[in-house]
Design a protein around this motif. Sequence first.
Motif, PDB file in Angstrom:
ATOM      1  N   GLU A   8      33.621  34.416 184.255  1.00 53.48           N
ATOM      2  CA  GLU A   8      32.634  33.792 184.950  1.00 53.48           C
ATOM      3  C   GLU A   8      31.136  34.472 184.241  1.00 53.48           C
ATOM      4  O   GLU A   8      30.153  34.386 184.955  1.00 53.48           O
ATOM      5  N   ARG A   9      31.265  34.441 183.061  1.00 46.98           N
ATOM      6  CA  ARG A   9      30.174  34.742 182.194  1.00 46.98           C
ATOM      7  C   ARG A   9      29.391  33.418 181.792  1.00 46.98           C
ATOM      8  O   ARG A   9      29.927  33.138 180.454  1.00 46.98           O
ATOM      9  N   TRP A  10      28.873  32.777 182.643  1.00 44.97           N
ATOM     10  CA  TRP A  10      28.392  31.414 182.337  1.00 44.97           C
ATOM     11  C   TRP A  10      27.486  31.298 181.050  1.00 44.97           C
ATOM     12  O   TRP A  10      27.520  30.346 180.127  1.00 44.97           O
ATOM     13  N   GLN A  11      26.682  32.153 180.728  1.00 46.93           N
ATOM     14  CA  GLN A  11      25.718  32.191 179.562  1.00 46.93           C
ATOM     15  C   GLN A  11      26.421  32.478 178.319  1.00 46.93           C
ATOM     16  O   GLN A  11      26.270  31.726 177.576  1.00 46.93           O
ATOM     17  N   ALA A  12      27.401  33.409 178.313  1.00 47.45           N
ATOM     18  CA  ALA A  12      28.303  33.744 177.130  1.00 47.45           C
ATOM     19  C   ALA A  12      29.053  32.621 176.627  1.00 47.45           C
ATOM     20  O   ALA A  12      29.045  32.040 175.494  1.00 47.45           O
ATOM     21  N   ALA A  13      29.644  31.719 177.734  1.00 44.04           N
ATOM     22  CA  ALA A  13      30.549  30.599 177.748  1.00 44.04           C
ATOM     23  C   ALA A  13      29.754  29.597 176.996  1.00 44.04           C
ATOM     24  O   ALA A  13      29.785  28.885 176.019  1.00 44.04           O
ATOM     25  N   SER A  14      28.396  29.396 177.690  1.00 46.04           N
ATOM     26  CA  SER A  14      27.483  28.302 177.197  1.00 46.04           C
ATOM     27  C   SER A  14      27.064  28.557 175.695  1.00 46.04           C
ATOM     28  O   SER A  14      27.082  27.366 174.667  1.00 46.04           O
ATOM     29  N   THR A  15      26.930  29.848 175.355  1.00 43.62           N
ATOM     30  CA  THR A  15      26.414  29.992 173.743  1.00 43.62           C
ATOM     31  C   THR A  15      27.570  29.743 172.762  1.00 43.62           C
ATOM     32  O   THR A  15      27.325  28.930 171.929  1.00 43.62           O
ATOM     33  N   GLN A  16      28.772  29.950 173.300  1.00 42.53           N
ATOM     34  CA  GLN A  16      29.944  29.714 172.395  1.00 42.53           C
ATOM     35  C   GLN A  16      30.022  28.253 172.514  1.00 42.53           C
ATOM     36  O   GLN A  16      30.528  27.663 171.270  1.00 42.53           O
ATOM     37  N   LEU A  17      30.238  27.561 173.484  1.00 45.41           N
ATOM     38  CA  LEU A  17      30.152  26.167 173.498  1.00 45.41           C
ATOM     39  C   LEU A  17      29.201  25.181 172.898  1.00 45.41           C
ATOM     40  O   LEU A  17      29.453  24.258 171.963  1.00 45.41           O
TER      41      LEU A  17
END
Length: 135
Positions: A46-55
């Motif tokens: 649930e580290r949404w900013q990190a997930a968003s950056t990678q996506l």
Amino acid sequence: MSLLNSRISEYNRNAVLSATPSQLLTMLYDRLLLDLSRAQLAQREERWQAASTQLIHAQAIIAELQSSLNVDEWDGAQGLMALYVYLNTAMINANINRDQALTAECIQHLEPLRQAWVQAASAGQSSASQGWGVA
């Protein structure tokens, strides 16, 4: 930037600059799958900013793959382009909806493609080393 980071950056830059087109393609697939794996882990945690950056970075790679695909060169190009479009949309939705299943689906589609490109590049290098390659 530390000396080690500087050396690593220089090494990576030289690797890209000296790579053949097929090696560049496999490097893109490697990084694409790394980005998606990192996004998947970040989503689980649930580290949404990190997930968003990678996506978002994965989407940039898909865009590069799309722009370099010549759909007039071979029969399967239209199908591959359609897959790239689908994957890009899936990544956008995975990001917006925080959907781990869509991220996993993208990985499932891309892993066999990466392996196929690695095998094709390997076969091309083998042929070239035997004098059968086309310049």
